[in-house]
Design a protein around this motif. Structure first.
Motif, PDB file in Angstrom:
ATOM      1  N   GLY A   1      25.868   5.476 -11.576  1.00  0.00           N
ATOM      2  CA  GLY A   1      24.874   4.439 -11.366  1.00  0.00           C
ATOM      3  C   GLY A   1      24.292   4.423  -9.973  1.00  0.00           C
ATOM      4  O   GLY A   1      23.611   3.491  -9.597  1.00  0.00           O
ATOM      5  N   GLN A   2      24.558   5.417  -9.188  1.00  0.00           N
ATOM      6  CA  GLN A   2      24.009   5.473  -7.837  1.00  0.00           C
ATOM      7  C   GLN A   2      22.551   5.906  -7.910  1.00  0.00           C
ATOM      8  O   GLN A   2      22.205   6.845  -8.604  1.00  0.00           O
ATOM      9  CB  GLN A   2      24.771   6.473  -6.971  1.00  0.00           C
ATOM     10  N   ALA A   3      21.730   5.187  -7.178  1.00  0.00           N
ATOM     11  CA  ALA A   3      20.318   5.543  -7.109  1.00  0.00           C
ATOM     12  C   ALA A   3      20.122   6.575  -6.013  1.00  0.00           C
ATOM     13  O   ALA A   3      20.811   6.572  -5.000  1.00  0.00           O
ATOM     14  CB  ALA A   3      19.476   4.312  -6.832  1.00  0.00           C
ATOM     15  N   ALA A   4      19.184   7.454  -6.214  1.00  0.00           N
ATOM     16  CA  ALA A   4      18.901   8.485  -5.221  1.00  0.00           C
ATOM     17  C   ALA A   4      17.906   7.986  -4.175  1.00  0.00           C
ATOM     18  O   ALA A   4      17.434   8.754  -3.369  1.00  0.00           O
ATOM     19  CB  ALA A   4      18.356   9.729  -5.911  1.00  0.00           C
ATOM     20  N   GLY A   5      17.612   6.698  -4.187  1.00  0.00           N
ATOM     21  CA  GLY A   5      16.631   6.128  -3.266  1.00  0.00           C
ATOM     22  C   GLY A   5      17.230   5.802  -1.915  1.00  0.00           C
ATOM     23  O   GLY A   5      18.334   6.231  -1.573  1.00  0.00           O
TER      24      GLY A   5
ATOM     25  N   ALA B   1      24.394  16.268 -10.679  1.00  0.00           N
ATOM     26  CA  ALA B   1      23.346  15.332 -11.092  1.00  0.00           C
ATOM     27  C   ALA B   1      23.862  14.393 -12.186  1.00  0.00           C
ATOM     28  O   ALA B   1      23.569  13.194 -12.176  1.00  0.00           O
ATOM     29  CB  ALA B   1      22.116  16.094 -11.576  1.00  0.00           C
ATOM     30  N   ALA B   2      24.654  14.914 -13.123  1.00  0.00           N
ATOM     31  CA  ALA B   2      25.195  14.082 -14.196  1.00  0.00           C
ATOM     32  C   ALA B   2      26.196  13.070 -13.646  1.00  0.00           C
ATOM     33  O   ALA B   2      26.237  11.917 -14.083  1.00  0.00           O
ATOM     34  CB  ALA B   2      25.843  14.957 -15.255  1.00  0.00           C
TER      35      ALA B   2
END
Length: 70
Positions: free
Chosen positions: A32-36, A25-26
């Motif tokens: 800078g990757q979005a989890a969207g 997660a860190a």
């Protein structure tokens, strides 16, 4: 929240698994990757860019003009 559904891990095993999840997660947050959802494709790959002209009129040589108008 993490739930163990099978097995009986020791506290050390559970701590190791949580450390891996937190490190992942860190790393994702740091890069800078979005989890969207993924970004939409670029405009250059849109099929509408190629087929923006009208289709050629039917005729004896229409087969030669079906892909690249002009």
């Amino acid at each position: 929240m993490i739930k163990v559904v099978r097995g009986n891990p020791t506290p050390e095993e559970l701590a190791a698994a949580l450390a891996v999840v937190q490190a992942r997660a860190a790393a994702t947050a740091a890069s800078g990757q979005a989890a969207g959802p993924p970004a939409p494709p670029a405009e250059w790959s849109a099929p509408a860019r190629i087929a923006h002209h009208r289709l050629p009129a039917p005729g004896p040589r229409a087969w030669a003009r079906t892909y690249w108008p002009g």
